[in-house]
Enzyme design. Structure first.
Site, mmCIF file in Angstrom:
data_model
loop_
_atom_site.group_PDB
_atom_site.id
_atom_site.type_symbol
_atom_site.label_atom_id
_atom_site.label_comp_id
_atom_site.label_asym_id
_atom_site.label_seq_id
_atom_site.Cartn_x
_atom_site.Cartn_y
_atom_site.Cartn_z
ATOM 1 N N ARG A 16 -51.363 -41.121 37.895
ATOM 2 C CA ARG A 16 -50.188 -41.936 38.212
ATOM 3 C C ARG A 16 -49.070 -41.095 38.815
ATOM 4 O O ARG A 16 -48.518 -41.425 39.872
ATOM 5 C CB ARG A 16 -49.706 -42.644 36.936
ATOM 6 C CG ARG A 16 -48.706 -43.773 37.167
ATOM 7 C CD ARG A 16 -47.274 -43.325 37.263
ATOM 8 N NE ARG A 16 -46.837 -42.595 36.083
ATOM 9 C CZ ARG A 16 -45.687 -41.956 36.008
ATOM 10 N NH1 ARG A 16 -44.865 -41.928 37.052
ATOM 11 N NH2 ARG A 16 -45.351 -41.294 34.908
ATOM 12 N N HIS A 217 -41.865 -34.484 27.688
ATOM 13 C CA HIS A 217 -42.327 -34.760 29.047
ATOM 14 C C HIS A 217 -41.528 -33.826 29.940
ATOM 15 O O HIS A 217 -40.350 -34.050 30.201
ATOM 16 C CB HIS A 217 -42.071 -36.230 29.400
ATOM 17 C CG HIS A 217 -42.452 -36.593 30.797
ATOM 18 N ND1 HIS A 217 -43.601 -37.287 31.100
ATOM 19 C CD2 HIS A 217 -41.828 -36.360 31.991
ATOM 20 C CE1 HIS A 217 -43.671 -37.465 32.407
ATOM 21 N NE2 HIS A 217 -42.612 -36.916 32.969
ATOM 22 N N HIS A 219 -40.956 -31.282 33.377
ATOM 23 C CA HIS A 219 -41.248 -30.999 34.779
ATOM 24 C C HIS A 219 -41.000 -29.517 35.051
ATOM 25 O O HIS A 219 -40.151 -28.887 34.425
ATOM 26 C CB HIS A 219 -40.391 -31.874 35.697
ATOM 27 C CG HIS A 219 -40.899 -33.281 35.805
ATOM 28 N ND1 HIS A 219 -41.238 -33.857 37.009
ATOM 29 C CD2 HIS A 219 -41.148 -34.221 34.862
ATOM 30 C CE1 HIS A 219 -41.661 -35.096 36.809
ATOM 31 N NE2 HIS A 219 -41.615 -35.337 35.506
ATOM 32 N N CYS A 250 -41.109 -37.248 40.808
ATOM 33 C CA CYS A 250 -40.508 -38.561 40.619
ATOM 34 C C CYS A 250 -40.006 -39.034 41.973
ATOM 35 O O CYS A 250 -39.158 -38.375 42.583
ATOM 36 C CB CYS A 250 -39.353 -38.510 39.623
ATOM 37 S SG CYS A 250 -38.490 -40.097 39.463
ATOM 38 N N ASN A 262 -44.656 -32.590 37.154
ATOM 39 C CA ASN A 262 -44.929 -32.428 35.737
ATOM 40 C C ASN A 262 -45.626 -31.092 35.460
ATOM 41 O O ASN A 262 -46.287 -30.533 36.345
ATOM 42 C CB ASN A 262 -45.837 -33.580 35.287
ATOM 43 C CG ASN A 262 -45.426 -34.173 33.972
ATOM 44 O OD1 ASN A 262 -44.298 -34.029 33.541
ATOM 45 N ND2 ASN A 262 -46.349 -34.858 33.328
#
Length: 313
Positions: A16, A217, A219, A250, A262
């Site tokens: 994704r 999460h 990056h 993003c 990520n």
């Protein structure tokens, strides 16, 4: 070092994250093959696609067909992302998806307005409605995300004290709704975290809520991704999102072209294994998936171990 976890749980977000971020639209059979390869590595949760505006994010326009083409593997949850009621309705109608009750909050008001068209306070209040929707659908709340928990390119640095207050508000909102929050993710959505800020925020949360499971999460936008993981590991954090080969970013974050997304799944697994931390992941199989991702994308990706190889004893 006594708080190092013995095992960490990794949720794969590369399909994704990556195919949403890349400008091209890649053949469906290639995307399906990558997810099937990831499912063979021992990863137990893979975020496949997002159910978002087909106009704003045409890379995800065929999310339903993507799920339909997968070869489901027992023990693997194939998940999706949605931010609107229309997206959730699409996801509900998609066979093969594991629906997760997830809540989203924003530390940066400016980023919330850019990403959702509403401010952080209104977005937080909307989560009460999402709790009701999930209950109606028979879904338990599994996690809440505090997006841009460390800062963003629009609003600047988010101080740890401010992020902590917002985390407390999330916990309180869930309490008011009769929920005990299973996990709270601190999301470094656009790469502002450094080890010191991770230590401050995670440490403060652990001190106030020792029973709360904390996820990250992260990056790797500015190269501190795995350093931030190491800081969190020392504080016992055992739940991480990651992206095979470092795919993604993003699309609304204001990244410069080519900037990292990520943290890289195989680099995280490699570091964990070298530290004696179990992941349940077959690293050689994961490296093959990472190389396949790079072949599909058609340009070098950010993963390090996939290029350097494993250590030889």
């Amino acid at each position: 070092m006594s708080d190092l976890p013995r095992h960490i749980e990794i949720h794969e977000e590369g399909p994704r994250e990556g195919f949403q971020f890349e400008r091209g639209i890649y053949p469906l059979d290639q995307r399906v093959r990558l997810v099937d390869m990831l499912a063979e590595t021992g990863l137990r949760q893979i975020q496949v696609a997002s159910f978002v505006s087909r106009t704003r994010v045409p890379q995800m326009a065929d999310a339903e067909q993507w799920f339909a083409r997968l070869r489901p593997r027992s023990g693997v949850r194939y998940t999706g992302l949605w931010l609107s009621e229309a997206g959730f309705t699409r996801a509900q109608a998609t066979p093969g998806i594991s629906l997760l009750g997830t809540l989203y909050f924003y530390a940066s008001d400016a980023f919330s307005r850019q990403n959702n068209g509403i401010g952080a306070a209104e977005m937080a209040e909307q989560q009460r409605q999402w709790i009701a929707r999930y209950r109606q659908a028979g879904l338990a709340i599994e996690a809440a995300y505090l997006m841009t928990a460390f800062g963003c390119n629009l609003q600047g640095r988010i101080e740890s004290a401010d992020a902590l207050r917002q985390a407390e508000d999330i916990i309180e909102l869930c309490r008011q709704e009769g929920l005990v929050l299973p996990a709270l993710y601190l999301a470094d959505t656009v790469g502002w975290a450094v080890p010191a800020s991770v230590e401050r925020l995670v440490g403060a949360l652990r001190e106030r809520h020792p029973q709360l499971r904390i996820g990250l999460h992260l990056h790797d936008t500015r190269g501190s991704g795995l350093a931030n993981v190491y800081a969190a590991l020392r504080l016992g954090v055992d739940l991480y999102d990651a992206s095979v080969a470092g795919l993604g970013g993003c699309p609304f974050a204001g990244h410069a072209s080519g900037s990292a997304g990520n943290i890289c799944t195989e680099d995280l697994v490699f570091m964990a294994h070298e530290m004696g931390i179990e992941t349940g992941v077959d690293l050689p199989a994961l490296l093959e998936a990472a190389r396949e991702a790079e072949r599909i994308i058609g340009h070098p990706l950010a993963g390090r171990v996939m290029h350097a190889g494993l250590l030889r004893s």
